[in-house]
Design a protein around this motif. Structure first.
Motif, PDB file in Angstrom:
ATOM      1  N   UNK A   1      -3.079  35.538  22.283  1.00 32.96           N
ATOM      2  CA  UNK A   1      -2.099  35.816  21.234  1.00 32.96           C
ATOM      3  C   UNK A   1      -2.172  37.279  20.784  1.00 32.96           C
ATOM      4  N   UNK A   2      -3.389  37.823  20.694  1.00 33.92           N
ATOM      5  CA  UNK A   2      -3.542  39.224  20.304  1.00 33.92           C
ATOM      6  C   UNK A   2      -2.884  40.147  21.324  1.00 33.92           C
ATOM      7  N   UNK A   3      -2.962  39.784  22.598  1.00 29.39           N
ATOM      8  CA  UNK A   3      -2.347  40.602  23.644  1.00 29.39           C
ATOM      9  C   UNK A   3      -0.847  40.348  23.790  1.00 29.39           C
ATOM     10  N   UNK A   4      -0.299  39.488  22.936  1.00 26.95           N
ATOM     11  CA  UNK A   4       1.127  39.215  22.978  1.00 26.95           C
ATOM     12  C   UNK A   4       1.539  38.218  24.034  1.00 26.95           C
ATOM     13  N   UNK A   5       0.597  37.421  24.523  1.00 28.03           N
ATOM     14  CA  UNK A   5       0.882  36.403  25.541  1.00 28.03           C
ATOM     15  C   UNK A   5       0.939  35.040  24.869  1.00 28.03           C
ATOM     16  N   UNK A   6       2.006  34.321  25.098  1.00 26.48           N
ATOM     17  CA  UNK A   6       2.176  32.991  24.507  1.00 26.48           C
ATOM     18  C   UNK A   6       1.277  31.998  25.244  1.00 26.48           C
ATOM     19  N   UNK A   7       0.329  31.343  24.558  1.00 25.35           N
ATOM     20  CA  UNK A   7      -0.530  30.357  25.234  1.00 25.35           C
ATOM     21  C   UNK A   7       0.252  29.200  25.848  1.00 25.35           C
ATOM     22  N   UNK A   8       1.343  28.826  25.200  1.00 24.12           N
ATOM     23  CA  UNK A   8       2.154  27.744  25.754  1.00 24.12           C
ATOM     24  C   UNK A   8       2.737  28.156  27.100  1.00 24.12           C
TER      25      UNK A   8
END
Length: 253
Positions: free
Chosen positions: A121-128
């Protein structure tokens, strides 16, 4: 109910994101195939071991009752329909809920407690998008294949028992099986397997992504994922069976 609602919310978000990625050509095909192969490895052999005794039990029990009525030729129809309409989808749900859901919840739970999900999330990647979508796609690919495998093994084992132990002729077994089994029965079985697979994977993903409290939290998440997914599949199977029976009653093919 709140947990199930959050799981279905994750599933809806994953479907939307996966559809957008597929349209834009960014779908994670390699990760999906990797997860699908993993699910096949952990469920294929147990499915065979479960399908054989299930087919034997259904054929033996139904055969004894039918023999008392003097209708030995109907064993193929009764046993085959039992495996296709109820046994195979429920066995698929239990295997995917037991082995598949446990593995997915453990993997995502370990990533969560190690703060890997927060790092995404910090790197701007959606875990979903990164973690959930490939696993749902893999489950949707494996569930019908597993269902077909269980149908084949279950019906074949029931045939062996009927011919060898109940003195049913092979021709009458397959004739009654073909007379009462329609394509609708097979399609309903496959659709049920897909629905159960989706339910299992979204619950497992939700429990894994919400794990907290270290290794104990991961273990609790895995346990909850297995129990909830199988219980939800059993309840949903009851509803689907009633609806299908209402609109598609058993009839001659």
């Amino acid at each position: 109910m709140a947990t199930l609602g959050r799981a279905l919310h994750i599933g809806a978000a994953a479907i939307y994101i996966g559809t957008i990625d597929a349209i834009r050509g960014r779908f994670q095909v390699h990760e999906t195939l990797t997860q699908a192969w993993f699910l096949i490895r952990v469920t294929a052999v147990p499915s065979i071991l479960m399908a054989i005794p299930f087919g034997v039990i259904v054929s033996a029990q139904v055969g004894n009752i039918v023999s008392e009525l003097g209708a030995d030729s109907m064993i193929g129809a009764a046993g085959g329909l039992g495996v296709i309409k109820q046994g195979a989808p429920m066995a698929t749900a239990m295997l995917l809920g037991g082995a598949g859901a446990a593995a997915i919840a453990a993997d995502l739970g370990a990533r969560t407690v190690r703060e890997e999900v927060d790092a995404l999330r910090v790197m701007g990647i959606d875990p979903v998008q990164r973690l959930v979508v490939p696993r749902i796609a893999a489950m949707m690919l494996v569930a019908p294949l597993l269902n077909v495998l269980i149908i084949f093994i279950g019906v074949s084992s029931g045939f062996v028992v009927a011919v060898s132990a109940l003195n049913v002729t092979p021709g009458s077994y397959w004739q009654s099986f073909g007379a009462f089994t329609t394509s609708i029965d097979v399609w309903v079985s496959l659709v049920k397997a897909l629905i159960f697979g989706f339910l299992v994977v979204v619950i497992a993903c939700q429990r894994g992504l919400e794990a907290k409290g270290g290794p104990r939290g991961v273990a609790d998440g895995v346990n909850a994922a297995v129990v909830m997914s199988i219980a939800a599949a059993v309840v949903l199977n009851t509803v689907i069976t009633q609806v299908v029976t209402m609109f598609f009653p058993v009839r001659m093919a």
